[in-house]
Design an enzyme around this catalytic site. Structure first.
Site, short mmCIF file in Angstrom:
data_model
loop_
_atom_site.label_atom_id
_atom_site.label_comp_id
_atom_site.label_asym_id
_atom_site.label_seq_id
_atom_site.Cartn_x
_atom_site.Cartn_y
_atom_site.Cartn_z
CG LEU A 33 -1.88 -1.19 1.34
CD1 LEU A 33 -2.75 -1.04 2.58
CD2 LEU A 33 -2.73 -1.37 0.09
CG HIS A 37 -3.11 1.19 -2.38
ND1 HIS A 37 -1.76 1.06 -2.58
CD2 HIS A 37 -3.71 0.36 -3.26
CE1 HIS A 37 -1.55 0.16 -3.53
NE2 HIS A 37 -2.71 -0.26 -3.97
#
Length: 277
Positions: A33, A37
């Site tokens: 991530l 994100h």
């Protein structure tokens, strides 16, 4: 924050949440991530809702010579980021269980899968659709959030949602970029320092195309000049550089909403991007 691996347990939690009047907001990811994100996750924070983030590196969307084995796996760090964002549920499906999971949906095929990334990565969209169908069936989300960086994927998933009558709204979120305009991507971790400098130039060169297209100059020449400049600036391979409408059709009229689409390799790293005109 609940961490759930069992499909049946997740379904039970979702049923209970819906009975309690909560809206289900879903963010599917492959982990590793980054701030892109995080923007999806932040946009999914709504009143009277729960946020479910899935992390699953889908082997079926990788080709035989692609980077499945080397794809960044940072689950511990990902969970810390999600915990800091007060995410309600993280779905970490067991690979064998999710791959064997059966739905009543037949996966549709679309012509737009055969162009752009689909032309050079024939496994990609069949693999993406296969796993997204399963995730949509399991999560039964009211809203699902996807980034515009993977724009072709976004359009394919929207068409699949419509074709199969899934009851989830697809909510697109604008691409998050670094200060030099490079879109954030998990694969950026593959880039070495000198390669990051080269990658940053893609945004700058492609941005030059936009006013020229708006001024109705020769599109074929504009794209040829841009490809030449990209190669002069160290881009090893250009998979495609083209202009299509927002629906991924050929741009017949200047007034139609359209985008510049590019995929290029820097070293062994494949980068994609798109720019609205």
């Amino acid at each position: 924050m609940k961490i759930i691996k069992s499909i049946e347990y997740l379904k039970r939690i979702i049923r209970e949440s819906k009975r309690n009047g909560l809206i289900i907001n879903f963010i599917p990811t492959m982990g590793a991530l980054h701030l892109g994100h995080m923007k999806l996750i932040q946009k999914a924070k709504r009143k009277n809702s729960i946020r479910i983030v899935s992390i699953f590196i889908n082997p079926s969307q990788f080709g035989p010579n692609e980077d499945f084995k080397n794809y960044p796996r940072t689950t511990h760090n990902d969970l810390n980021l999600l915990r800091n964002e007060d995410v309600d549920i993280v779905f970490l499906p067991i690979e064998n269980e999710i791959l064997k999971y059966k739905t009543n949906y037949k996966c549709p095929n679309f012509k737009i899968e055969k162009i752009l990334c689909g032309k050079s990565r024939p496994n990609y969209f069949p693999g993406v659709k296969n796993i997204v169908i399963k995730l949509f069936d399991i999560v039964q989300a009211d809203n699902s959030f996807f980034g515009e960086k993977d724009y072709q994927q976004l359009v394919v998933i929207k068409k699949m949602r419509d074709e199969l009558n899934f009851g989830t709204n697809i909510i697109p979120i604008k691409t998050v970029r670094n200060k030099n305009g490079l879109p954030l991507s998990s694969r950026n971790k593959y880039l070495k320092n000198n390669e990051i400098e080269i990658a940053n130039k893609i945004n700058k060169i492609c941005k030059y195309i936009i006013p020229k297209v708006k001024n109705k100059l020769n599109t074929t020449k504009i794209l040829a000049d841009a490809k030449r400049e990209l190669r002069m600036n160290g881009i090893d391979k250009i998979d495609y550089l083209t202009i299509l409408t927002d629906n991924l059709e050929k741009r017949k009229f200047l007034k139609s909403k359209s985008r510049i689409f590019i995929a290029a390799n820097i070293g062994s790293t494949r980068l994609i991007d798109n720019f609205p005109i």
